[in-house]
Scaffold this motif. Structure first.
Motif, PDB file in Angstrom:
ATOM      1  N   LYS A  44       2.156   6.777  -6.822  1.00 20.30           N
ATOM      2  CA  LYS A  44       1.199   7.812  -7.246  1.00 20.30           C
ATOM      3  C   LYS A  44       1.761   9.205  -6.996  1.00 20.30           C
ATOM      4  O   LYS A  44       1.597  10.103  -7.818  1.00 20.30           O
ATOM      5  CB  LYS A  44      -0.128   7.627  -6.506  1.00 20.30           C
ATOM      6  CG  LYS A  44      -0.895   6.416  -6.974  1.00 20.30           C
ATOM      7  CD  LYS A  44      -2.149   6.210  -6.148  1.00 20.30           C
ATOM      8  CE  LYS A  44      -2.834   4.912  -6.546  1.00 20.30           C
ATOM      9  NZ  LYS A  44      -3.973   4.609  -5.681  1.00 20.30           N
TER      10      LYS A  44
ATOM     11  N   THR B 204      11.338   0.981  -2.954  1.00 25.71           N
ATOM     12  CA  THR B 204      11.328  -0.224  -3.799  1.00 25.71           C
ATOM     13  C   THR B 204      12.599  -1.032  -3.582  1.00 25.71           C
ATOM     14  O   THR B 204      12.561  -2.259  -3.510  1.00 25.71           O
ATOM     15  CB  THR B 204      11.186   0.159  -5.280  1.00 25.71           C
ATOM     16  OG1 THR B 204       9.990   0.909  -5.449  1.00 25.71           O
ATOM     17  CG2 THR B 204      11.132  -1.070  -6.162  1.00 25.71           C
TER      18      THR B 204
ATOM     19  N   MET C 198       1.941  -8.685  -5.239  1.00 24.85           N
ATOM     20  CA  MET C 198       0.991  -7.613  -4.962  1.00 24.85           C
ATOM     21  C   MET C 198      -0.385  -7.935  -5.532  1.00 24.85           C
ATOM     22  O   MET C 198      -1.406  -7.587  -4.948  1.00 24.85           O
ATOM     23  CB  MET C 198       1.490  -6.292  -5.565  1.00 24.85           C
ATOM     24  CG  MET C 198       2.661  -5.692  -4.840  1.00 24.85           C
ATOM     25  SD  MET C 198       3.381  -4.292  -5.707  1.00 24.85           S
ATOM     26  CE  MET C 198       2.176  -3.036  -5.331  1.00 24.85           C
TER      27      MET C 198
ATOM     28  N   LYS D  57       2.424   1.687  -3.469  1.00 27.75           N
ATOM     29  CA  LYS D  57       1.461   2.249  -4.425  1.00 27.75           C
ATOM     30  C   LYS D  57       1.269   3.741  -4.187  1.00 27.75           C
ATOM     31  O   LYS D  57       1.197   4.527  -5.133  1.00 27.75           O
ATOM     32  CB  LYS D  57       0.118   1.524  -4.312  1.00 27.75           C
ATOM     33  CG  LYS D  57       0.143   0.122  -4.864  1.00 27.75           C
ATOM     34  CD  LYS D  57      -1.199  -0.546  -4.648  1.00 27.75           C
ATOM     35  CE  LYS D  57      -1.146  -2.012  -5.020  1.00 27.75           C
ATOM     36  NZ  LYS D  57      -2.422  -2.691  -4.746  1.00 27.75           N
TER      37      LYS D  57
ATOM     38  N   ARG E 163       0.841  -1.198   0.000  1.00 24.44           N
ATOM     39  CA  ARG E 163       0.000   0.000   0.000  1.00 24.44           C
ATOM     40  C   ARG E 163       0.878   1.251   0.000  1.00 24.44           C
ATOM     41  O   ARG E 163       0.630   2.209  -0.732  1.00 24.44           O
ATOM     42  CB  ARG E 163      -0.926  -0.014   1.214  1.00 24.44           C
ATOM     43  CG  ARG E 163      -1.954   1.098   1.226  1.00 24.44           C
ATOM     44  CD  ARG E 163      -2.871   1.003   2.440  1.00 24.44           C
ATOM     45  NE  ARG E 163      -2.175   0.872   3.720  1.00 24.44           N
ATOM     46  CZ  ARG E 163      -1.562   1.888   4.356  1.00 24.44           C
ATOM     47  NH1 ARG E 163      -1.565   3.079   3.839  1.00 24.44           N
ATOM     48  NH2 ARG E 163      -0.966   1.681   5.511  1.00 24.44           N
TER      49      ARG E 163
END
Length: 110
Positions: free
Chosen positions: A16, A56, A101, A12, A9
């Motif tokens: 964004k 990451t 994911m 992500k 989460r």
């Protein structure tokens, strides 16, 4: 609940946020390159992109350490840590993190 759902989460969300760098990068490109606005946009682009890359990188290592079931755990750990180009991490992201994911392939819930 998936053990990495919170980390996915966050990834992500950071991705964004990093997408906001695209319009800022375009603004920086079209402004005169020696202007303060251009430099401020370029710095903002870097500040928006760097967190997703760092997270990451760390998530790749944490995921591998948590999920790896093979006999060469130490070898792969060393390769992930010292490999500097990032290609191995990109391959790992595509082959393992993204399927995990989405819950597909070898990472399907059983």
């Amino acid at each position: 609940m998936h053990p990495f759902s919170n980390k996915f989460r966050i990834l992500k969300l950071l991705a964004k946020i990093a997408l906001l760098a695209i319009p800022l990068g375009l603004v920086a490109w079209y402004l005169p390159h020696d202007s303060t606005g251009s430099k401020a946009c370029a710095i903002a682009v870097a500040l928006l992109i760097v967190p997703v890359f760092l997270f990451t990188y760390v998530l790749t290592i944490l995921h591998w350490k948590s999920r790896y079931k093979g006999d060469h755990s130490d070898l792969w750990g060393v390769l992930l840590l010292i490999e500097t180009s990032g290609w191995l991490k990109i391959v790992y992201l595509i082959r393992h993190l993204l399927p995990d994911m989405m819950g597909k392939g070898r990472y399907e819930p059983r």
